[in-house]
Design an enzyme around this catalytic site. Structure first.
Site, PDB file in Angstrom:
ATOM      1  N   LYS A 212       0.831  -1.212   0.000  1.00 50.49           N
ATOM      2  CA  LYS A 212       0.000   0.000   0.000  1.00 50.49           C
ATOM      3  C   LYS A 212       0.862   1.257   0.000  1.00 50.49           C
ATOM      4  O   LYS A 212       0.642   2.179  -0.776  1.00 50.49           O
ATOM      5  CB  LYS A 212      -0.936  -0.009   1.216  1.00 50.49           C
ATOM      6  CG  LYS A 212      -1.939   1.140   1.240  1.00 50.49           C
ATOM      7  CD  LYS A 212      -2.734   1.177   2.543  1.00 50.49           C
ATOM      8  CE  LYS A 212      -3.541  -0.083   2.737  1.00 50.49           C
ATOM      9  NZ  LYS A 212      -4.357  -0.040   3.973  1.00 50.49           N
ATOM     10  N   GLU A 218      10.030  -5.830   3.874  1.00 53.72           N
ATOM     11  CA  GLU A 218      10.121  -7.216   3.426  1.00 53.72           C
ATOM     12  C   GLU A 218       9.730  -7.351   1.958  1.00 53.72           C
ATOM     13  O   GLU A 218      10.375  -8.075   1.185  1.00 53.72           O
ATOM     14  CB  GLU A 218       9.210  -8.120   4.276  1.00 53.72           C
ATOM     15  CG  GLU A 218       9.589  -8.216   5.738  1.00 53.72           C
ATOM     16  CD  GLU A 218       8.804  -7.246   6.608  1.00 53.72           C
ATOM     17  OE1 GLU A 218       8.617  -7.537   7.790  1.00 53.72           O
ATOM     18  OE2 GLU A 218       8.381  -6.190   6.088  1.00 53.72           O
ATOM     19  N   GLY A 269      -5.002  -4.451   5.685  1.00 53.25           N
ATOM     20  CA  GLY A 269      -4.427  -5.577   4.963  1.00 53.25           C
ATOM     21  C   GLY A 269      -5.159  -6.880   5.189  1.00 53.25           C
ATOM     22  O   GLY A 269      -5.424  -7.634   4.251  1.00 53.25           O
ATOM     23  N   ARG A 270      -5.518  -7.189   6.438  1.00 52.91           N
ATOM     24  CA  ARG A 270      -6.172  -8.461   6.755  1.00 52.91           C
ATOM     25  C   ARG A 270      -7.615  -8.521   6.260  1.00 52.91           C
ATOM     26  O   ARG A 270      -8.241  -9.577   6.292  1.00 52.91           O
ATOM     27  CB  ARG A 270      -6.109  -8.711   8.262  1.00 52.91           C
ATOM     28  CG  ARG A 270      -6.756  -7.599   9.099  1.00 52.91           C
ATOM     29  CD  ARG A 270      -6.330  -7.740  10.556  1.00 52.91           C
ATOM     30  NE  ARG A 270      -6.827  -6.671  11.408  1.00 52.91           N
ATOM     31  CZ  ARG A 270      -6.250  -5.469  11.538  1.00 52.91           C
ATOM     32  NH1 ARG A 270      -5.171  -5.178  10.833  1.00 52.91           N
ATOM     33  NH2 ARG A 270      -6.750  -4.567  12.363  1.00 52.91           N
ATOM     34  N   GLU A 356      -4.869  -9.950  15.086  1.00 57.26           N
ATOM     35  CA  GLU A 356      -4.377  -8.606  14.795  1.00 57.26           C
ATOM     36  C   GLU A 356      -5.476  -7.583  15.020  1.00 57.26           C
ATOM     37  O   GLU A 356      -5.207  -6.432  15.367  1.00 57.26           O
ATOM     38  CB  GLU A 356      -3.860  -8.531  13.352  1.00 57.26           C
ATOM     39  CG  GLU A 356      -2.995  -7.299  13.081  1.00 57.26           C
ATOM     40  CD  GLU A 356      -2.269  -7.377  11.752  1.00 57.26           C
ATOM     41  OE1 GLU A 356      -1.097  -7.802  11.731  1.00 57.26           O
ATOM     42  OE2 GLU A 356      -2.868  -7.020  10.723  1.00 57.26           O
ATOM     43  N   HIS A 387      -4.716 -36.251  14.339  1.00 57.91           N
ATOM     44  CA  HIS A 387      -3.507 -36.997  14.662  1.00 57.91           C
ATOM     45  C   HIS A 387      -2.394 -36.069  15.136  1.00 57.91           C
ATOM     46  O   HIS A 387      -1.215 -36.452  15.144  1.00 57.91           O
ATOM     47  CB  HIS A 387      -3.054 -37.794  13.443  1.00 57.91           C
ATOM     48  CG  HIS A 387      -4.048 -38.838  13.030  1.00 57.91           C
ATOM     49  ND1 HIS A 387      -4.001 -40.132  13.489  1.00 57.91           N
ATOM     50  CD2 HIS A 387      -5.147 -38.757  12.232  1.00 57.91           C
ATOM     51  CE1 HIS A 387      -5.011 -40.824  12.976  1.00 57.91           C
ATOM     52  NE2 HIS A 387      -5.721 -40.010  12.209  1.00 57.91           N
ATOM     53  N   LYS A 502       9.301  -3.589  13.905  1.00 54.96           N
ATOM     54  CA  LYS A 502       9.814  -3.027  12.651  1.00 54.96           C
ATOM     55  C   LYS A 502      10.782  -1.877  12.920  1.00 54.96           C
ATOM     56  O   LYS A 502      11.833  -1.755  12.281  1.00 54.96           O
ATOM     57  CB  LYS A 502       8.651  -2.524  11.791  1.00 54.96           C
ATOM     58  CG  LYS A 502       7.744  -3.609  11.229  1.00 54.96           C
ATOM     59  CD  LYS A 502       6.665  -2.968  10.367  1.00 54.96           C
ATOM     60  CE  LYS A 502       5.734  -3.996   9.765  1.00 54.96           C
ATOM     61  NZ  LYS A 502       4.691  -3.366   8.913  1.00 54.96           N
TER      62      LYS A 502
END
Length: 526
Positions: A212, A218, A269-270, A356, A387, A502
């Protein structure tokens, strides 16, 4: 008039806290359990149904939850959100992800723009671009078709779109909708990008850079990794890359990209899978018509979330039951257990979406709250999880509420009969058995084999995991998280908790460290 109050100040919450507790093991046994399964369900969009018979609720608890919804003004707060009020108080922003899939209320203008028209315009531009790629009108420098799309992003730019792609990949292949394979690069660990690049033909790959701000460390690092790979292959990176970014970012009008598609600050973002963030990669992978079906399912589920009656509003009811489990029954976690391999990464997306959003200890005014808020979310697809960690779920010291997801039919349309039943029947038999096993348990004189039961669960059931069903599932959980944030009086739409690390990482890279940070940096040879 809307008022924002802490949960523990609401009279309805005090009433809820005093309601008699329900013994799940007792009410789910015998004919009583059968009647509950018939009674306690709510239709969702796209043919899905939310079933909550195995939750620790009865008519008295549900009536108290209804009063809580009314006093907390959940319907009014959702209405304020989709009509464009500033609900993200931390960043003083509107919250408009619902508008990427429909117009729920009034026309909303921001920055002098009709936001619904803006999102539709971006979807149309993406659709046109994807169609041209599929038709061979947009090609690599050699005039050859692109066969692979790679998304470069992190957090919400990766988890949601990746989960949606994996959810629909097999469906698309079965229904002749599979256009291009998609890959994802997210981790700044160079092994992530290197592994993806080693698995594809870069000459026939188109890369989507998603940031954005255009400054995400990253993502830009991984972009450089990709550009080096393209350069080393003798390719012009600008002919292989597109950007999904904001109109004001440095990426928006750069010659480094074939095209740029826009998002804005009003979609976190999420919550961005139904925006250009998910739209570009899903439209390229499956075609714009499949992405449109996905949006349709989400939009129809959003419309249900407007309902004032909690018994006709699956997301609100799910949210309220979750609040009851967290704040009255004291359960610390929730396990999301999809009995569908296509949903293998959906729990990971829900981890970010929920934790978040509602992993906060101060209310929307920055004041500490005196009650617990968002639970820990984790999960794995069945039957693999059976399992793995189901031992703790069945017999551990903590009771962990469970959210199952199951479908009557698989996506690929292929199956095999073994010992008198198909694989799909075995899958469905397992989820039905687990719900009852968790609820009812089993008495045994050998305490090691004794199951106390009383472990609450719900299940969302559908016919098949289709684009519409996936859209409805996504919207259901987004709206559930939103309603819980309203009840807890949180701002579910900022994420200051991800920022401190960050900032310190930048100091480490600039060698501006002291104390423990310097020692740890030295240990890691930075």
């Amino acid at each position: 008039m809307i008022t924002w109050k802490n949960l523990d100040t609401l009279d309805s919450f005090k009433e809820l806290s005093q309601t008699a507790k329900v013994d799940v093991a007792d009410v789910m046994k015998g004919e009583g359990g059968a009647e509950r399964v018939k009674k306690y369900s709510v239709p969702m969009a796209a043919g899905l149904t939310y079933h909550y018979a195995a939750k620790a609720v009865d008519d008295q608890v549900l009536e108290a939850l209804k009063k809580l919804a009314e006093e907390a003004q959940l319907t009014e707060k959702f209405q304020a959100l989709y009509n464009g009020e500033v609900i993200n108080t931390g960043e003083k922003r509107l919250v408009l992800h619902h508008m990427t899939r429909g117009q729920l209320g009034n026309k909303v203008e921001a920055d002098g723009v009709d936001k619904r028209a803006f999102y539709v315009e971006q979807q149309e531009k993406i659709a046109d671009f994807a169609n041209k790629v599929h038709a061979g009108e947009i090609t690599n420098a050699a005039g050859e078709k692109f066969t692979t799309v790679v998304q470069i992003g992190i957090g919400g730019s990766d988890l949601g779109p990746r989960a949606m792609y994996l959810a629909l990949e097999n469906w698309a292949k079965r229904n002749n909708k599979f256009k291009m394979e998609a890959k994802f690069i997210s981790n700044v660990d160079p092994d992530d990008a290197a592994a993806v690049l080693a698995s594809i033909d870069v000459a026939h790959s188109i890369f989507i850079l998603v940031s954005k701000s255009g400054t995400t460390l990253e993502t830009l690092t991984n972009e450089s990794f990709v550009k080096d790979a393209l350069k080393n292959a003798g390719l012009d990176a600008s002919k292989h890359m597109i950007a999904v970014t904001s109109e004001t970012s440095p990426l928006a009008k750069s010659d480094d990209y074939l095209a740029a598609f826009f998002m804005d600050d009003y979609i976190g973002g999420r919550y961005s899978s139904t925006s250009a963030v998910g739209g570009a990669v899903l439209s390229l992978a499956f075609g714009p018509d499949v992405f449109a079906q996905f949006l349709k399912g989400a939009g129809e589920e959003d419309a249900l979330a407007k309902n004032e009656d909690i018994f006709q509003n699956p997301a609100m009811l799910d949210a309220l039951i979750g609040v009851y489990e967290r704040n009255v029954l004291g359960y610390p976690s929730t396990a999301v257990l999809p009995y569908s391999q296509g949903l293998s990464r959906f729990p990971a997306h829900l981890q970010q979406l929920d934790m978040e959003s509602n992993g906060k200890s101060v209310n929307r005014f920055g004041e500490p709250v005196d009650y617990v808020t968002g639970p820990v979310i984790f999960g794995e697809p069945g039957t693999n999880g059976q399992h793995s960690f189901y031992q703790l779920l069945h017999q551990g010291t903590d009771i962990i509420p469970l959210q199952f997801i199951g479908f009557k039919n698989n996506q690929m349309g292929t199956d095999v009969v073994i010992q008198g039943s198909t694989s799909q029947q075995k899958l469905c038999a397992n989820v039905a058995a687990q719900i009852v096993a968790f609820a009812c348990g089993k008495e045994d004189e050998n305490q090691n084999k004794n199951f106390k039961g009383g472990r609450p669960s719900s299940i969302i059931i559908g016919e098949q995991l289709t684009p519409e069903a996936m859209g409805a599932l996504l919207a259901h959980f987004e709206n559930k998280v939103m309603f819980q944030g309203f009840v807890w009086n949180l701002n579910s739409f900022d994420q200051e908790g991800v920022q401190l690390g960050k900032v310190l990482a930048k100091k480490v890279l600039a060698h501006e460290t002291e104390g423990a940070l310097k020692e740890l940096s030295d240990l890691l040879n930075i």
